[in-house]
Write an enzyme that holds these catalytic residues in place. Structure first.
Site, mmCIF file in Angstrom:
data_model
loop_
_atom_site.group_PDB
_atom_site.id
_atom_site.type_symbol
_atom_site.label_atom_id
_atom_site.label_comp_id
_atom_site.label_asym_id
_atom_site.label_seq_id
_atom_site.Cartn_x
_atom_site.Cartn_y
_atom_site.Cartn_z
ATOM 1 N N GLY A 180 -1.744 -11.417 8.241
ATOM 2 C CA GLY A 180 -0.278 -12.179 8.599
ATOM 3 C C GLY A 180 -0.309 -13.436 7.833
ATOM 4 N N ALA A 181 0.400 -13.651 6.809
ATOM 5 C CA ALA A 181 0.394 -14.748 6.092
ATOM 6 C C ALA A 181 0.134 -16.004 6.854
ATOM 7 C CB ALA A 181 1.664 -14.738 5.010
ATOM 8 N N ARG A 226 -8.867 -14.016 0.782
ATOM 9 C CA ARG A 226 -7.879 -13.082 0.432
ATOM 10 C C ARG A 226 -7.145 -13.471 -0.838
ATOM 11 N NH1 ARG A 226 -5.531 -10.157 4.939
ATOM 12 N NH2 ARG A 226 -4.493 -9.211 3.465
ATOM 13 N N GLN A 241 0.791 -0.622 11.202
ATOM 14 C CA GLN A 241 1.106 -1.707 11.887
ATOM 15 C C GLN A 241 1.932 -1.646 12.799
ATOM 16 O OE1 GLN A 241 0.913 -1.433 8.470
ATOM 17 N NE2 GLN A 241 -0.101 -3.106 7.437
ATOM 18 N N ASP A 272 6.986 -10.404 2.520
ATOM 19 C CA ASP A 272 5.917 -11.132 1.901
ATOM 20 C C ASP A 272 6.142 -11.881 0.859
ATOM 21 O OD1 ASP A 272 4.980 -8.265 3.054
ATOM 22 O OD2 ASP A 272 3.224 -9.895 3.112
ATOM 23 N N ASN A 326 8.506 -6.418 0.722
ATOM 24 C CA ASN A 326 7.935 -6.164 2.062
ATOM 25 C C ASN A 326 7.158 -4.843 1.999
ATOM 26 O OD1 ASN A 326 7.507 -7.077 4.794
ATOM 27 N ND2 ASN A 326 9.295 -5.552 5.417
#
Lengths: 373, 373
Positions: free
Chosen positions: B55-56, B91, B201, B242, B252
């Site tokens: 998760g960012a 990442r 998820q 995102d 997304n």
């Protein structure tokens, strides 16, 4: 179609004793090709119930051979009635099951018992051959849709959902019939196979049968189909159907509607392949008139596959405290359907076009309705 | 949010030694709540890389604490540079990772080494607290959308895709923040949780966190969302994102676009929740300008879950000879988005509305572009 080069049907009379029936146990696909030999009616009833055979046309053919096996053992009136009753209760919703049993009854009831076994095998064989002919005709009518996009060796990308292939019928399939025909005729066909959660008929059955026949294909998640269309990687969509209303609304495996929306949004043709027996002339509005089967939550909460050690294993993928819902079908409104591929030809998905092409069938239905009124 | 009644964040400083960092190992959810203690920078880098945290926003916070752990061990210029380099490579695509590391560098570089450890913990804590405040604000702005539909105890059915919940952030989440707030304020909320193939998820993370906090929910396949809207069982859709372009196009998790199409077709509002840091002012057309990550085929061909014996097992669900493709995101055009739920309020998904609400941010971007030109 072929499995590793050898032609197969999904059901056939055993070549050694000419009485037994052979089927492919579809619950073991894609991990094992188990050609089960069936020698009595009760075992055939179980094979239908436990979904060793599935797909409406194949269920009908299997039930017909179930009657034949019963007649071989005991061709009395009582045993014929028993076979029709037992086989009729194997699956509650398959229209073809009832149709095939009614046809077997009509063919056998008038005969002397000692003539019934031979007649039953002949009638079941006719049902199978007619199914193959119908599907070949669907394939031939759908082929030009693919050929028009595949000139000069151009790759034609076709997206399909669920399994409407040869193993759902006796041979050829419905949605896959035009694809097999295009491939066999040398066109450069590639199929996007949607996995089709929750039962994964795409990933486990469609991918298997395309692979065994040698048709190039790629498995994607159901989520990816829209994106593939957005980026121009889908030339047309072809799916099967479980029921079509007289207005052209299409009930098919859950998720089909989403692909029809994406096809419309991206200018991709969306075709539905079906034998005319799938048309329900009694209903018009698919959204209100087609009951949607709610299946067990366990199909959503668990997944079965092959473990690293080669064994077949089931894993749970949802927290034990979370409930799940599992509607098995959805309805794609006729307005999203480019057209229907039937054994009589391509047909617009609307009442006028359907009743024109199937005048005899819709008239028959109207006269039945009049009698009942 | 709460896990079985106890409030948690997704990352926190250990209560016993005030140096170590605790995280929830998300690779073990939903089957085990493993509160991992992290005491050095390399272990934190591994936790980000191996997706124990994801998760960012949470990746950014984790990297910030990774720098703090490095400064605790050795606050030299060389070790600061090393920590920024190692964490920056964990990442490749998370924007928040680079943003958080740049912020830590700006705060620590000017300081004497012996002041750096304390300042680093303070800055990481500030990043976490700001994330929580941003998400609370997103929740507060989104709450009226739910409340308007939940008068007099009426059940409000919200559909979501993937996980944009509190475990993807430090607390509250983005898409789930308004839902938690509605639930906590006594509204009768029910969430349709799409499983979100291929990484699941929804089924494994969203279902888990909603269940642990006590929010009523039901897991469905991604295929079922359109049908749920057709039958009137969805009041609104809320998803995370995102990346959002300055024109309001939304990248997304793969499959989001299909739900936006279905929402439009059924008159269901489709909202996207995001912190303004998710807006990419440099690009306009999401379909051409946002690169879509292609992830390993193994995510499609296999599935991991809990076997009957309690062990975690992986099964293959696609024939070994069938290839698979796995695009991880899709783009929902702004025309299908009812609006954006941001920390500053609700905003239409178009360039005029976005640049009006975020005048300072879009102006900053314009001046950077001018400098570069």
């Amino acid at each position: 179609m072929k499995i590793d080069g050898t032609p197969y049907r999904s059901i056939w009379v055993d070549e050694t004793d000419s009485w037994s029936i052979r089927i492919i146990d579809q619950t073991k696909l894609p991990w094992a090709l188990d050609l089960v030999r069936i020698t009595d009616m009760d075992t055939m009833a179980h094979a239908i119930k436990a979904m060793l055979v599935r797909g409406a046309p194949l269920i009908g053919a299997s039930a017909a051979y179930g009657v034949a096996l019963a007649m071989r053992a005991d061709a009395s009136d009582a045993n014929l009635a028993n076979a029709l009753a037992v086989l009729g209760e194997t699956r509650p919703t398959a229209i073809n099951l009832r149709w095939a049993l009614a046809r077997m009854q009509a063919a056998l009831q008038p005969l002397r018992p000692n003539a019934r076994a031979g007649a039953a095998y002949a009638e079941a064989a006719a049902i199978c051959d007619e199914d193959v002919a119908t599907n070949k005709s669907i394939g031939a009518h759908g082929l030009p849709l693919i050929a028009a996009r595949g000139q000069n060796g151009r790759r034609v990308n076709i997206l399909t959902h669920c399994n409407a292939g040869w193993i759902a019928t006796v041979d050829w399939g419905t949605a896959l019939a035009p694809i097999y025909m295009a491939h066999d005729s040398g066109l450069n066909v590639h199929v996007w196979v949607e996995e089709t959660r929750p039962r994964n008929q795409g990933a486990s059955l469609t991918a298997w049968e395309l692979g065994k026949h040698g048709v190039p294909h790629t498995v994607i998640t159901d989520n990816a189909g829209g994106h593939m269309m957005q980026r121009g990687d889908v030339d047309l969509v072809i799916v099967g159907t479980d029921r079509v209303t007289r207005a052209g609304d299409v009930a098919n495996k859950i998720g089909t509607y989403l692909k029809a929306l994406a096809a419309r949004d991206n200018g991709v043709p969306f075709w539905v392949a079906l034998p005319s027996t799938t048309i329900d002339w009694k209903i018009s509005d698919g959204l209100t008139d087609i009951p949607i089967e709610e299946r067990p939550a366990s199909e959503v909460t668990t997944m079965t596959g092959r473990a690293l050690d080669g064994s077949i294993a089931t894993v749970r993928i949802v927290p034990t405290s979370s409930p799940a819902a599992n509607p098995a079908f959805d309805v794609t409104p006729a307005r999203l359907v480019s057209g229907l591929i039937t054994e009589r030809g391509l047909c617009d998905a609307n009442e006028a076009a359907l009743s024109e092409m199937f005048k005899d069938l819709s008239a028959k239905e109207a006269s039945v309705a009049k009698e009942l009124a």
